[in-house]
Scaffold this motif. Structure first.
Motif, PDB file in Angstrom:
ATOM      1  N   HIS A  61       0.825  -1.207   0.000  1.00 41.25           N
ATOM      2  CA  HIS A  61       0.000   0.000   0.000  1.00 41.25           C
ATOM      3  C   HIS A  61       0.864   1.264   0.000  1.00 41.25           C
ATOM      4  O   HIS A  61       1.748   1.423   0.833  1.00 41.25           O
ATOM      5  CB  HIS A  61      -0.902   0.011   1.240  1.00 41.25           C
ATOM      6  N   GLY A  62       0.620   2.137  -0.962  1.00 44.09           N
ATOM      7  CA  GLY A  62       1.354   3.394  -1.058  1.00 44.09           C
ATOM      8  C   GLY A  62       2.549   3.362  -1.972  1.00 44.09           C
ATOM      9  O   GLY A  62       3.106   4.415  -2.292  1.00 44.09           O
ATOM     10  N   VAL A  63       2.973   2.173  -2.442  1.00 43.13           N
ATOM     11  CA  VAL A  63       4.124   2.070  -3.340  1.00 43.13           C
ATOM     12  C   VAL A  63       3.667   2.365  -4.762  1.00 43.13           C
ATOM     13  O   VAL A  63       2.692   1.775  -5.256  1.00 43.13           O
ATOM     14  CB  VAL A  63       4.772   0.677  -3.257  1.00 43.13           C
ATOM     15  N   GLY A  64       4.349   3.289  -5.429  1.00 42.50           N
ATOM     16  CA  GLY A  64       4.006   3.639  -6.796  1.00 42.50           C
ATOM     17  C   GLY A  64       4.714   2.775  -7.823  1.00 42.50           C
ATOM     18  O   GLY A  64       4.103   2.278  -8.763  1.00 42.50           O
ATOM     19  N   SER A  65       6.020   2.574  -7.660  1.00 43.87           N
ATOM     20  CA  SER A  65       6.787   1.761  -8.594  1.00 43.87           C
ATOM     21  C   SER A  65       8.078   1.317  -7.925  1.00 43.87           C
ATOM     22  O   SER A  65       8.511   1.890  -6.919  1.00 43.87           O
ATOM     23  CB  SER A  65       7.105   2.545  -9.879  1.00 43.87           C
ATOM     24  N   VAL A  66       8.689   0.304  -8.497  1.00 38.29           N
ATOM     25  CA  VAL A  66       9.981  -0.217  -8.032  1.00 38.29           C
ATOM     26  C   VAL A  66      10.883  -0.328  -9.245  1.00 38.29           C
ATOM     27  O   VAL A  66      10.553  -1.017 -10.219  1.00 38.29           O
ATOM     28  CB  VAL A  66       9.832  -1.586  -7.337  1.00 38.29           C
ATOM     29  N   GLU A  67      12.017   0.338  -9.212  1.00 37.78           N
ATOM     30  CA  GLU A  67      12.951   0.343 -10.340  1.00 37.78           C
ATOM     31  C   GLU A  67      14.147  -0.542 -10.013  1.00 37.78           C
ATOM     32  O   GLU A  67      14.709  -0.470  -8.911  1.00 37.78           O
ATOM     33  CB  GLU A  67      13.411   1.768 -10.640  1.00 37.78           C
ATOM     34  N   ILE A  68      14.504  -1.382 -10.962  1.00 31.94           N
ATOM     35  CA  ILE A  68      15.626  -2.310 -10.805  1.00 31.94           C
ATOM     36  C   ILE A  68      16.817  -1.789 -11.592  1.00 31.94           C
ATOM     37  O   ILE A  68      16.684  -1.421 -12.763  1.00 31.94           O
ATOM     38  CB  ILE A  68      15.260  -3.731 -11.288  1.00 31.94           C
ATOM     39  N   PHE A  86       9.663   3.810  -5.078  1.00 34.06           N
ATOM     40  CA  PHE A  86       9.015   5.112  -5.172  1.00 34.06           C
ATOM     41  C   PHE A  86       7.595   5.002  -4.620  1.00 34.06           C
ATOM     42  O   PHE A  86       6.917   4.002  -4.850  1.00 34.06           O
ATOM     43  CB  PHE A  86       8.966   5.600  -6.623  1.00 34.06           C
ATOM     44  N   LYS A  87       7.163   6.046  -3.920  1.00 33.91           N
ATOM     45  CA  LYS A  87       5.820   6.030  -3.354  1.00 33.91           C
ATOM     46  C   LYS A  87       4.848   6.760  -4.271  1.00 33.91           C
ATOM     47  O   LYS A  87       5.249   7.493  -5.179  1.00 33.91           O
ATOM     48  CB  LYS A  87       5.817   6.689  -1.974  1.00 33.91           C
TER      49      LYS A  87
END
Length: 574
Positions: A168-175, A284-285
């Motif tokens: 909840h609240g996470v916008g994206s995850v970049e690897i 990122f949130k």
């Protein structure tokens, strides 16, 4: 006003219930308001990032940056377009007029970008990102140890990132980092030349024979079967058996004219931790989400998800915005507490009476809770701006209560009863009290009219101070008279240090005023000198910036975790 004061003093239960409701709403708001480093900044800036592997800066500018810039300049509402071209990378920044929503800006950029994709060099893939994404970065992890770089990246991408994106609240995850598997093909020049086989023909043959397509459906016995064309290259044998030409009526296979080996896809940077290959994950949130809540939930999820990674893989945190927020919040709350204690202490020194001092002290926490509730109702959250405003305004929040309590105490010394003194003392001072408060509020209200990036920071500050001052005024005309009417007996001011100091200051002020009235020219000359002295530094001020410079590269690519290498790195297969 007198009737209102009489009602407040005579209906203690109603006033107490109102104060209780304010306190409950304030406490509720404390747990519900988002906590961030800065106020929410919907800056209408969009970045278009395009990878051009192997391209020199001049080629990147000519073939990628300029076409993208020209396409963006025709969009309605664009204020400025700029670009930066690096080795293998183009970054075009599109700035829209203030007030354009980020979603709208993204939609406006998507259409012209889609039209020019065919004009860009093969292998390029423009991506849209927000310039403010660096401020939305909550945490950064680095994974290392116990696994092959390819396996490490696949685990981070498919096991961790996909699940963290559901928090909840996470916008994206970049690897970032790790390696992708690839086949390296090294042509044998003499054989390729004899067949007329060029690199372009070889690339076209690989693309034509490495795809998956849907051909249709087939009905059999009331059942529908899917027909797919599967022609993907899955092994070295598949690549080597690919037909690339004909010689004397016989097919020529790729394995006859080239050497094929398994290796890694080219990359332009490397992520290392403890001197070994690693993978970095940037979390990122979503805009508006609480940084502290997102960071807490991500840490909890990482603790349970690490068991999905290969044995020996460890996760180390190299960036945590919540730690910065917690440190700043602790320092500001510490300053706020010290300011409240000092204001109460100074009040007791100059007032010389304990009970009125305690009455004023009781209004401070209620005023703060009322201010927090008002900020929550207006959509604001806890950040460095609102907390700093509360810390700076804590002294002003007690002014109204001090004025009313002091005047009520003066009426008590004149022999009036507790109820009559509370009503008469508050009614007598309500005009100067309200005018003084609204005068200060009027100085902060223009901050609410500021637009642009400055308004993002100044509006919460003005709202916090204004809400606190209005809350203190209401409490000074309701809670303070009620509490003062419940004080039994009359406290004499006594010969306190504060009383003696005020007496001396009064004498000095009278002598200073007599001198000023007799030397008007000298007074005007002194103030003119002070005015000129305050204006003297202006020519030496080169510029003004609301925020200190932010090195976005240092945030997106932390130097302690990421090391860039030259794109000319070669593999063992050539």
């Amino acid at each position: 006003m007198r009737r209102m004061l009489e009602w407040a003093v005579g209906h203690s239960r109603a006033v107490a219930l109102g104060v209780l409701v304010i306190a409950v709403l304030g406490i509720y708001s404390i747990f519900k308001m988002p906590v961030d480093l800065f106020p929410s900044m919907n800056v209408p800036l969009v970045n278009i990032v395009t990878q051009f592997p192997g391209g020199a800066p001049s080629d990147v500018e000519l073939l990628v940056s300029r076409p993208v810039e020209d396409a963006m300049r025709g969009i309605q509402g664009v204020e400025r377009v700029s670009s930066q071209s690096f080795v293998g990378l183009s970054v075009v920044t599109v700035q829209f007029t203030w007030g354009t929503a980020l979603d709208q800006a993204r939609q406006l950029v998507t259409a012209p970008l889609a039209r020019i994709r065919g004009q860009l060099p093969a292998g390029t893939d423009p991506r849209i990102s927000y310039l403010g994404m660096t401020l939305l970065q909550v945490e950064g992890y680095v994974l290392h140890g116990g696994a092959d770089p390819v396996e490490l990246k696949n685990g981070a991408r498919y096991e961790l990132a996909s699940r963290l994106a559901g928090v909840h609240g996470v916008g994206s995850v970049e690897i970032m980092g790790g390696e992708d598997p690839a086949y390296v093909i090294e042509l044998k020049p003499e054989m390729a030349s004899a067949l007329g086989l060029s690199v372009e023909k070889l690339s076209a043959a690989l693309r034509a024979n490495n795809f998956s397509s849907l051909e249709g459906f087939m009905d059999r016995s009331s059942k529908e079967y899917l027909i797919r064309g599967e022609a993907r290259l899955r092994s070295i044998a598949d690549v080597e058996s690919l037909m690339v030409g004909m010689e004397k009526g016989r097919p020529v296979l790729l394995g006859q004219v080239a050497k094929v080996a398994e290796w890694r896809a080219p990359k332009h940077y490397a992520v290392e931790a403890d001197c070994e290959p690693a993978v970095a994950m940037l979390v990122f949130k979503q805009p508006g989400a609480s940084t502290l809540a997102v960071a807490r939930d991500v840490d909890a999820a990482m603790g349970s998800l690490m068991k999905l990674m290969p044995p020996g893989v460890t996760a180390s945190k190299f960036y945590d915005q919540s730690e910065i927020i917690k440190q700043g919040r602790t320092e500001i709350l510490h300053d706020l507490l010290i300011g409240a204690l000092l204001s109460v202490g100074v009040l007791f020194i100059f007032l010389g009476r304990l009970k009125p001092t305690l009455v004023v002290a009781a209004t401070l926490p209620v005023t703060l809770l009322a201010t927090v509730g008002a900020l929550h109702a207006m959509g604001e959250g806890f950040n460095m701006i609102t907390l700093s405003a509360l810390a700076l305004g804590i002294g002003m929040f007690s002014d109204d209560a001090i004025v009313v309590a002091e005047n009520i105490a003066r009426h008590r010394q004149l022999g009036e009863g507790a109820l009559e003194a509370s009503v008469a003392g508050a009614a007598e001072i309500v005009g100067p009290d309200a005018s003084g408060t609204f005068t200060v509020v009027s100085a902060f209200l223009p901050l609410l009219l500021v637009t642009g990036l400055s308004g993002v920071f100044l509006k919460p500050f003005g709202l916090s101070v204004s809400a606190g001052l209005c809350s203190s005024l209401v409490l000074s005309l309701t809670l303070v008279p009620l509490l003062m009417s419940r004080i039994k007996g009359t406290e004499a001011p006594g010969d306190s240090f504060g009383a003696r100091l005020l007496s001396r200051l009064d004498g000095m002020l009278q002598r200073l005023l007599r001198w000023a009235f007799g030397h008007k020219v000298a007074v005007f000359a002194i103030f003119a000198a002070f005015l000129l002295a305050s204006l003297a530094p202006l020519p030496f001020i080169s510029g003004f910036s609301l925020l200190p410079p932010i090195d976005e590269g240092a945030i997106l690519f932390p130097r302690e975790a990421v090391r860039f290498r030259s794109p000319g790195q070669r593999s063992p297969a050539g």
